[in-house]
Write an enzyme that holds these catalytic residues in place. Structure first.
Site, short mmCIF file in Angstrom:
data_model
loop_
_atom_site.label_atom_id
_atom_site.label_comp_id
_atom_site.label_asym_id
_atom_site.label_seq_id
_atom_site.Cartn_x
_atom_site.Cartn_y
_atom_site.Cartn_z
N SER A 141 2.11 2.69 0.10
CA SER A 141 3.54 3.13 -0.32
C SER A 141 4.27 1.99 0.44
O SER A 141 3.80 1.13 1.00
CB SER A 141 3.80 4.36 0.91
OG SER A 141 5.20 4.87 0.85
N TYR A 154 3.17 9.41 8.78
CA TYR A 154 3.01 8.85 7.27
C TYR A 154 3.01 7.09 7.43
O TYR A 154 2.04 6.58 6.58
CB TYR A 154 4.13 9.49 6.50
CG TYR A 154 3.98 9.21 5.09
CD1 TYR A 154 3.10 9.88 4.26
CD2 TYR A 154 4.79 8.14 4.33
CE1 TYR A 154 3.07 9.60 2.72
CE2 TYR A 154 4.85 8.10 3.21
CZ TYR A 154 3.92 8.63 2.28
OH TYR A 154 3.83 8.51 0.96
P1 NAD Z 1 2.69 15.27 -4.63
O1 NAD Z 1 2.93 15.97 -3.25
O2 NAD Z 1 3.26 15.58 -5.92
O3 NAD Z 1 0.97 15.04 -4.88
C1 NAD Z 1 0.16 14.94 -3.68
C2 NAD Z 1 -1.05 15.72 -4.14
O4 NAD Z 1 -2.04 15.51 -3.40
C3 NAD Z 1 -0.73 17.23 -4.14
O5 NAD Z 1 -1.13 17.60 -5.71
C4 NAD Z 1 -1.49 17.72 -3.20
O6 NAD Z 1 -2.05 19.14 -3.26
C5 NAD Z 1 -2.75 16.67 -3.02
N1 NAD Z 1 -3.46 17.01 -1.47
C6 NAD Z 1 -2.49 16.98 -0.48
N2 NAD Z 1 -3.47 17.07 0.54
C7 NAD Z 1 -4.77 16.87 -0.04
C8 NAD Z 1 -6.19 17.26 0.62
N3 NAD Z 1 -6.44 17.38 1.54
N4 NAD Z 1 -7.26 17.04 -0.50
C9 NAD Z 1 -7.09 16.95 -1.80
N5 NAD Z 1 -5.71 16.74 -2.22
C10 NAD Z 1 -4.85 17.02 -1.47
O7 NAD Z 1 3.21 13.66 -4.12
P2 NAD Z 1 3.01 12.33 -5.14
O8 NAD Z 1 4.24 11.63 -4.98
O9 NAD Z 1 2.26 12.55 -6.48
O10 NAD Z 1 2.05 11.41 -4.09
C11 NAD Z 1 0.79 10.82 -4.46
C12 NAD Z 1 0.68 9.67 -3.63
O11 NAD Z 1 1.67 8.62 -3.66
C13 NAD Z 1 0.52 10.09 -2.13
O12 NAD Z 1 -0.52 9.53 -1.53
C14 NAD Z 1 1.88 9.72 -1.65
O13 NAD Z 1 1.62 9.45 -0.17
C15 NAD Z 1 1.94 8.45 -2.42
N6 NAD Z 1 3.24 7.97 -2.57
C16 NAD Z 1 4.33 8.98 -3.01
C17 NAD Z 1 5.51 8.40 -2.90
C18 NAD Z 1 6.90 9.14 -3.46
O14 NAD Z 1 7.91 8.95 -3.42
N7 NAD Z 1 6.48 10.41 -4.12
C19 NAD Z 1 5.95 6.96 -2.45
C20 NAD Z 1 5.06 6.24 -2.19
C21 NAD Z 1 3.78 6.91 -2.03
#
Ligand code: NAD
Length: 254
Positions: A141, A154
């Site tokens: 991120s 985080y």
């Molecule tokens: P999201 O919450 O839509 O998706 C995350 C997914 O991970 C969910 O479906 C959740 O059920 C799953 N998850 C959580 N804990 C888990 C576990 N213990 N085992 C298996 N699955 C698990 O969010 P997203 O935006 O799609 O995030 C995906 C990745 O991108 C994450 O690592 C997040 O930190 C990163 N990220 C997101 C953003 C943003 O702005 N959305 C920015 C930078 C990085």
């Protein structure tokens, strides 16, 4: 020919905002895929439009040793091995300053976002070595290279996976395993809605607008824009790239 023809991929967090779009993109590019997430029901929804001959779903908690071994085994049993791992599952945790942050919540964020990625790499490596190499992408991120007063766990976890990626890249290089991170800025998914509400539950819309304003490109990323970078990094087009931190942040860290 698709860009991932003949490859077997595993994506964790595959039922979430970014993982779901990446899953569809990867399958469209010809790979066979294991989609990993916490709930079978959500995985079924995420996989509903995908070719069932090319997709396996696997309910697993990435922070668990047994579950991590099981999702890797699911790929080997169904598709014969693993070429690609996108360690993308993650949680945002509490939105609170350090003095107010729950200790248990800190442990949970580190368990999912850091230990979970380490476990995925640990159990994917032997399978990739069997295949003569592979490509691992970890979703870090902008929070992996900058700080925020209210997202300490985080931030720590997303910095941590960059160190882990660098170590794994050196570890796997002579066995032709490449490891890189993608580092998105805010993306239009559930996670940002949760963070915006955590910052100001009474006026999350203003928080959203303020964050958008702070991004040079003036908007959040679409999940497809992150999936595009993941696709490039797992494909053979990026065959000389390993140990890299790839920002997809609209200029935020420029
Ligand atoms: P999201 O919450 O839509 O998706 C995350 C997914 O991970 C969910 O479906 C959740 O059920 C799953 N998850 C959580 N804990 C888990 C576990 N213990 N085992 C298996 N699955 C698990 O969010 P997203 O935006 O799609 O995030 C995906 C990745 O991108 C994450 O690592 C997040 O930190 C990163 N990220 C997101 C953003 C943003 O702005 N959305 C920015 C930078 C990085």
């Amino acid at each position: 020919m698709g860009r991932l023809e003949g490859k077997v991929a595993v994506i964790t967090g595959a039922a979430g905002g970014i993982g779901r779009v990446a899953s569809a993109r990867f399958v469209a590019e010809g790979c066979r895929l294991v989609m990993v997430d916490l709930s079978t029901e959500q995985l079924e929804q995420a996989a509903a439009d995908l070719d069932p001959d090319r997709v396996e779903i696997c309910e697993a908690d990435v922070s668990s040793v047994q579950d991590s071994q099981r999702y890797i085994k699911a790929a080997v049993d169904r598709f014969g091995g693993i070429d690609i791992l996108v360690a993308n599952a993650g949680i945002e945790g509490q939105v609170a300053r350090i003095v107010d942050y729950d200790v248990e919540e800190f442990d949970r964020v580190i368990a999912v976002n850091l230990r979970g990625v380490w476990l995925g790499i640990k159990y994917a490596f032997p399978q990739m070595i069997e295949r003569g190499g592979g490509s691992i992408v970890v979703t870090s991120s902008t929070a992996g290279v900058t700080g925020s007063a209210v997202l300490s766990a985080y931030n720590a976890s997303k910095h941590g996976v960059i160190g882990l990626m660098r170590s794994a890249a050196r570890d796997g290089a002579r066995q032709n395993i490449r490891v890189n991170t993608v580092n998105p800025c805010p993306v239009e998914t559930r996670m940002m809605r949760s963070i915006e509400t955590g910052i100001d539950g009474d006026d999350a819309q203003s928080v959203y607008e303020r964050i958008q304003d702070s991004i040079p490109l003036g908007r959040y990323a679409d999940p497809a824009e992150i999936a595009n970078l993941m696709l490039f990094l797992v494909s053979d087009e990026s065959s000389y790239l390993t140990g890299g931190v790839y920002m997809a942040d609209g200029g935020s860290t420029s």
